[in-house]
Scaffold this motif. Structure first.
Motif, PDB file in Angstrom:
ATOM      1  N   PRO A 163       0.834  -1.208   0.000  1.00 56.10           N
ATOM      2  CA  PRO A 163       0.000   0.000   0.000  1.00 56.10           C
ATOM      3  C   PRO A 163       0.863   1.251   0.000  1.00 56.10           C
ATOM      4  O   PRO A 163       1.982   1.256   0.526  1.00 56.10           O
ATOM      5  CB  PRO A 163      -0.808  -0.127   1.294  1.00 56.10           C
ATOM      6  CG  PRO A 163      -0.006  -1.044   2.157  1.00 56.10           C
ATOM      7  CD  PRO A 163       0.662  -2.002   1.239  1.00 56.10           C
ATOM      8  N   PRO A 164       0.371   2.337  -0.583  1.00 53.94           N
ATOM      9  CA  PRO A 164       1.167   3.564  -0.641  1.00 53.94           C
ATOM     10  C   PRO A 164       1.333   4.217   0.721  1.00 53.94           C
ATOM     11  O   PRO A 164       0.434   4.182   1.558  1.00 53.94           O
ATOM     12  CB  PRO A 164       0.352   4.459  -1.592  1.00 53.94           C
ATOM     13  CG  PRO A 164      -1.041   3.940  -1.497  1.00 53.94           C
ATOM     14  CD  PRO A 164      -0.919   2.470  -1.268  1.00 53.94           C
ATOM     15  N   VAL A 165       2.496   4.791   0.925  1.00 53.96           N
ATOM     16  CA  VAL A 165       2.797   5.588   2.119  1.00 53.96           C
ATOM     17  C   VAL A 165       2.980   7.024   1.652  1.00 53.96           C
ATOM     18  O   VAL A 165       3.828   7.300   0.795  1.00 53.96           O
ATOM     19  CB  VAL A 165       4.069   5.078   2.823  1.00 53.96           C
ATOM     20  CG1 VAL A 165       4.412   5.975   4.010  1.00 53.96           C
ATOM     21  CG2 VAL A 165       3.899   3.631   3.260  1.00 53.96           C
ATOM     22  N   GLU A 166       2.186   7.929   2.186  1.00 59.26           N
ATOM     23  CA  GLU A 166       2.237   9.318   1.751  1.00 59.26           C
ATOM     24  C   GLU A 166       3.401  10.035   2.431  1.00 59.26           C
ATOM     25  O   GLU A 166       3.585   9.943   3.655  1.00 59.26           O
ATOM     26  CB  GLU A 166       0.921  10.031   2.076  1.00 59.26           C
ATOM     27  CG  GLU A 166      -0.308   9.401   1.400  1.00 59.26           C
ATOM     28  CD  GLU A 166      -0.222   9.444  -0.104  1.00 59.26           C
ATOM     29  OE1 GLU A 166       0.387  10.404  -0.657  1.00 59.26           O
ATOM     30  OE2 GLU A 166      -0.766   8.529  -0.763  1.00 59.26           O
ATOM     31  N   LEU A 167       4.171  10.780   1.628  1.00 57.59           N
ATOM     32  CA  LEU A 167       5.342  11.510   2.119  1.00 57.59           C
ATOM     33  C   LEU A 167       5.269  12.945   1.596  1.00 57.59           C
ATOM     34  O   LEU A 167       5.978  13.317   0.658  1.00 57.59           O
ATOM     35  CB  LEU A 167       6.638  10.837   1.630  1.00 57.59           C
ATOM     36  CG  LEU A 167       6.755   9.316   1.794  1.00 57.59           C
ATOM     37  CD1 LEU A 167       7.986   8.798   1.076  1.00 57.59           C
ATOM     38  CD2 LEU A 167       6.810   8.952   3.276  1.00 57.59           C
ATOM     39  N   PRO A 168       4.416  13.786   2.181  1.00 57.91           N
ATOM     40  CA  PRO A 168       4.213  15.139   1.655  1.00 57.91           C
ATOM     41  C   PRO A 168       5.505  15.950   1.606  1.00 57.91           C
ATOM     42  O   PRO A 168       6.221  16.061   2.603  1.00 57.91           O
ATOM     43  CB  PRO A 168       3.217  15.750   2.649  1.00 57.91           C
ATOM     44  CG  PRO A 168       2.555  14.578   3.305  1.00 57.91           C
ATOM     45  CD  PRO A 168       3.588  13.501   3.360  1.00 57.91           C
ATOM     46  N   GLY A 169       5.818  16.491   0.432  1.00 58.13           N
ATOM     47  CA  GLY A 169       6.998  17.331   0.283  1.00 58.13           C
ATOM     48  C   GLY A 169       8.306  16.598   0.463  1.00 58.13           C
ATOM     49  O   GLY A 169       9.294  17.191   0.901  1.00 58.13           O
ATOM     50  N   LEU A 170       8.358  15.319   0.108  1.00 58.93           N
ATOM     51  CA  LEU A 170       9.546  14.500   0.354  1.00 58.93           C
ATOM     52  C   LEU A 170      10.828  15.197  -0.094  1.00 58.93           C
ATOM     53  O   LEU A 170      10.956  15.638  -1.233  1.00 58.93           O
ATOM     54  CB  LEU A 170       9.415  13.161  -0.383  1.00 58.93           C
ATOM     55  CG  LEU A 170      10.627  12.228  -0.299  1.00 58.93           C
ATOM     56  CD1 LEU A 170      10.850  11.757   1.127  1.00 58.93           C
ATOM     57  CD2 LEU A 170      10.452  11.051  -1.250  1.00 58.93           C
ATOM     58  N   ALA A 171      11.802  15.271   0.824  1.00 54.67           N
ATOM     59  CA  ALA A 171      13.123  15.827   0.518  1.00 54.67           C
ATOM     60  C   ALA A 171      14.156  14.723   0.407  1.00 54.67           C
ATOM     61  O   ALA A 171      14.942  14.678  -0.536  1.00 54.67           O
ATOM     62  CB  ALA A 171      13.529  16.836   1.594  1.00 54.67           C
ATOM     63  N   ALA A 172      14.199  13.808   1.392  1.00 54.30           N
ATOM     64  CA  ALA A 172      15.157  12.704   1.395  1.00 54.30           C
ATOM     65  C   ALA A 172      14.574  11.556   2.202  1.00 54.30           C
ATOM     66  O   ALA A 172      13.707  11.756   3.063  1.00 54.30           O
ATOM     67  CB  ALA A 172      16.493  13.149   1.997  1.00 54.30           C
ATOM     68  N   CYS A 173      15.059  10.333   1.921  1.00 55.59           N
ATOM     69  CA  CYS A 173      14.573   9.182   2.676  1.00 55.59           C
ATOM     70  C   CYS A 173      15.669   8.141   2.797  1.00 55.59           C
ATOM     71  O   CYS A 173      16.638   8.143   2.038  1.00 55.59           O
ATOM     72  CB  CYS A 173      13.327   8.569   2.025  1.00 55.59           C
ATOM     73  SG  CYS A 173      13.608   7.861   0.391  1.00 55.59           S
ATOM     74  N   ALA A 174      15.507   7.246   3.761  1.00 54.95           N
ATOM     75  CA  ALA A 174      16.432   6.140   3.973  1.00 54.95           C
ATOM     76  C   ALA A 174      15.617   4.927   4.384  1.00 54.95           C
ATOM     77  O   ALA A 174      14.727   5.024   5.230  1.00 54.95           O
ATOM     78  CB  ALA A 174      17.469   6.484   5.050  1.00 54.95           C
ATOM     79  N   VAL A 175      15.919   3.775   3.788  1.00 60.73           N
ATOM     80  CA  VAL A 175      15.164   2.556   4.041  1.00 60.73           C
ATOM     81  C   VAL A 175      15.810   1.741   5.153  1.00 60.73           C
ATOM     82  O   VAL A 175      17.020   1.547   5.172  1.00 60.73           O
ATOM     83  CB  VAL A 175      15.077   1.695   2.762  1.00 60.73           C
ATOM     84  CG1 VAL A 175      14.405   0.361   3.050  1.00 60.73           C
ATOM     85  CG2 VAL A 175      14.314   2.444   1.675  1.00 60.73           C
TER      86      VAL A 175
END
Length: 311
Positions: A163-175
């Protein structure tokens, strides 16, 4: 910054280097810790972590990939207590399918993005399944995520997405496995961990670079060094001074944090060793940095070669 701190991170790290020529500059690269995959305009090529080419064994290899991500064939499970040793071996959901016959020299699960779709690839680079999903793929903790704009979905099996995970205004991410740490362009809050953290409250860290999970912590490159957040408690740790920052790339190589943009540095948190500079003498800024077991592959921008650093 005091002289003692400066002397710590200016110490030279004893590391071996190997330069290998590639057929063309790469557009994407990934590793599962054993195999390194490099994508260029013609398709995907595989190498051992030390740089030995693996002969192609498939057909229908996809060209012009936007991104690549890979995870190991197995990952170590723990008892869920910080500092405990692995107690078993588990197979991530991304691998919970019938095995695909591949050469013994290849391992892991590989995914890519191209032309608005995410592709599951056999370890030799041949396509296995696909689904509509623009953006890029990122990996960590034995899982792969597809990240597009302000939304992310975990790859749950060939041709299927979570399912989708909303990330408003995503700048950076790490898994970190089934967890996704992320920051937004709209504020200074770090989300996705045990609790939200206002990075603005931690000091002068408005400008940020690379972000990755390594040795039980989330690391963020900021001006002058590295910000550390415990992945267990979400508590900020001590600030680590670095020779440059923010830098665009941070990767984790067998528990050693490696980062940089032109000059590389390394830190082994579990060993308690100070941050060290890796004198590679690159003649161009790094376009991508990939951890492969005890090796790190650096790809200088616009060049058809890679520098392999053995830590």
């Amino acid at each position: 910054m005091g002289r003692a701190a400066y002397g710590d991170y200016r110490r030279r790290m004893n590391a071996a280097f190997t330069r290998i020529d590639l057929p063309a500059p790469v557009s994407a690269a990934a590793s599962d810790g054993v195999t390194v995959w490099c994508a260029d305009a013609r398709g995907v090529r595989a190498y051992t972590a030390a740089g030995t080419p693996i002969p192609p064994g498939g057909s229908g290899v996809l060209p012009r990939l936007r991104s690549l991500a890979a995870v190991p064939g197995t990952v170590a499970g723990t008892a869920g207590v910080p500092g405990t040793l692995p107690e078993t071996v588990v197979v991530p959901r991304t691998l919970a399918t019938a095995p695909i016959p591949v050469p013994l020299a290849l391992s892991g699960t590989l995914a890519a993005t191209a032309k608005g779709r995410v592709h599951w690839l056999a370890p030799d680079g041949a396509p296995v399944a696909t689904a509509r999903c623009p953006g890029r793929v990122v990996a960590g903790g034995g899982e792969i995520w597809a990240v597009s704009g302000a939304r992310a979905r975990r790859l749950t099996g060939p041709g299927t997405l979570g399912p989708p995970v909303e990330l408003p205004g995503l700048a950076a991410c790490a898994v970190e496995g089934e967890r996704l740490w992320w920051t937004s362009r709209h504020d200074d809050v770090l989300r996705g961990g045990p609790r939200d953290i206002d990075l603005g409250d931690l000091g002068r860290y408005g400008e940020r670079g690379g972000m990755t999970v390594c040795a039980g912590s989330l690391w963020i490159s900021v001006p002058g060094g590295l910000l550390r957040i415990s992945t267990w408690s979400g508590e900020p740790g001590r600030f680590v001074a670095a020779p440059a920052g923010p830098v665009p790339f941070l990767v984790c190589a067998n528990g050693t944090l490696v980062g940089g943009g032109r000059e590389l540095f390394a830190l082994a948190p579990a060993a308690g060793a100070p941050l060290r500079v890796i004198p590679v003498g690159l003649d161009a800024p790094i376009a991508r940095l990939v951890a492969a077991g005890k090796h790190v592959w650096a790809f200088p921008a616009g060049t058809a070669h890679a520098l392999i650093i053995t830590l």
